[in-house]
Design an enzyme around this catalytic site. Structure first.
Site: not given
Ligand code: HPA
Ligand code: ZN
Length: 332
Positions: A16, A18, A196, A199, A277-278
């Site tokens: 996971h 991006h 996703h 969350e 994630d990021d």
């Molecule tokens: N959630 C949804 N969209 C996203 C995320 C996330 O954590 N990171 C980058 N785009």
């Molecule tokens: Zn994500």
């Protein structure tokens, strides 16, 4: 805490991630300068100071703004290569990377400019360092079904480079059902599917992702714990969750790491994995996510090994390669 030493060294897969979320401020400034794109931030420090988020949307606004400086194939190459170097440091030996083509095509960047830049870096990292990878193309869920179909059509000539499709961006108000027909078509074209869900959105969105989008794993999914029937299903069917601890804290899904439900999910038998994630926005790459979760939740060595094994078991690698890495981890 000697057992924490294994976190850096143990082989891991990341599921996971991006690629646009790996854009470190230093590289962002460098690329903005060479592309002559003005930024509203005066310095790297000022940009970093803006990374104070109170929910998913407050992050997405700045994440899309940052991506605006990516213009040339070389920019996408440099971005991806910088992430792969970090994988090497953390012993992430396999990574399944999300990219958001609509973030770029909506600005007039060609689909293939973005895809080729990312793909060339993946190829070079495999040749130079043996890091394996897959690409997952995400649809932005705040955009329309029509726009997702258009993006899927653009991807068809590049099926050899894209393994799966996913769903990201603003979750609440954009349920998986909005993309049921797009995902059916993507599957018919041979793409695997992930999404996703859960969350910020409710457990109901996870049901929809499972039943309507036929997903192979759930990205985030931490809100599954609110629904006993859903928990039963994901445990029984071994549906993996790609959990992102630092992301969940930065975006206020949990107040602090000690409140994260990762350990609870794991102990109830959910196939949990740890991911970043990021990482440029949330304060750490894969290793840091393992470390901070392990410290706050007091994960023991067996739990850390299980998380690393799960990362391969939940990946889209062949059974043979999965088993190879799982045996490697077993030696620890
Ligand atoms: N959630 C949804 N969209 C996203 C995320 C996330 O954590 N990171 C980058 N785009
Ligand atoms: Zn994500």
């Amino acid at each position: 805490m000697k057992h924490l030493d294994i976190i850096k060294k143990i082989p891991k897969a990341e599921l996971h991630l991006h690629i646009e979320g790996t854009f470190e401020p230093e590289l962002l400034f460098e690329i903005a300068t060479r592309n002559k794109i003005p930024l509203r931030f005066k310095s790297v420090e000022e940009l970093r100071e803006a990374y104070n988020f109170h929910n998913l949307q407050s992050f997405l606004d700045i994440y899309y703004e940052g991506a605006n400086v990516l213009i040339e194939e070389r920019d996408f190459y440099d971005l991806t290569m910088a992430y792969l170097k970090r994988c090497r440091e953390d012993n992430v030996v396999h990574t399944e990377i999300f990219f958001d083509p609509q973030t770029h095509t909506s600005r007039g960047i060609l689909f293939e400019t973005c895809l080729n830049g990312i793909h060339k870096a993946l190829k070079d990292a495999q040749e130079e360092w043996g890091i394996t990878s897959h690409l997952i193309m995400c649809f932005l869920r705040h955009l329309s079904e029509d726009e997702a179909f258009k993006t899927l059509n653009e991807a068809l000539p590049f099926k050899d480079k894209i393994l799966a499709v996913g769903l990201d961006s603003s979750e609440v108000g954009h349920p998986p059902s909005k993309f049921e027909r797009v995902f059916k078509r993507a599957q018919a074209e041979g793409f695997l599917t992930v999404a996703h869900a859960g969350e910020e959105g409710p457990a109901e969105y996870i049901w929809e992702a499972l039943d309507l989008l036929s997903i192979k794993r759930i990205d985030h999914g931490v809100r599954a714990i609110e629904d006993d029937k859903l928990m039963e299903r994901i445990i029984q069917e071994k549906i993996p969750l790609t959990v992102c601890p630092l992301s969940n804290i930065k975006l206020c899904v949990f107040k602090q790491m000690a409140d994260h439900n990762l350990k609870k999910l794991l102990s109830r038998g959910v196939m949990v994995t740890i991911n970043s994630d990021d990482p440029a926005y949330f304060g750490g790459y894969a290793g840091q996510n393992y470390l901070e979760a392990a410290l706050a939740l007091e994960l023991d060595e067996e739990e850390i090994k299980t998380l690393a094994m799960n990362s391969f078991a939940a990946s889209f690698l062949s059974e043979e390669i999965k088993n190879h890495w799982i045996q490697e981890i077993n030696k620890w």
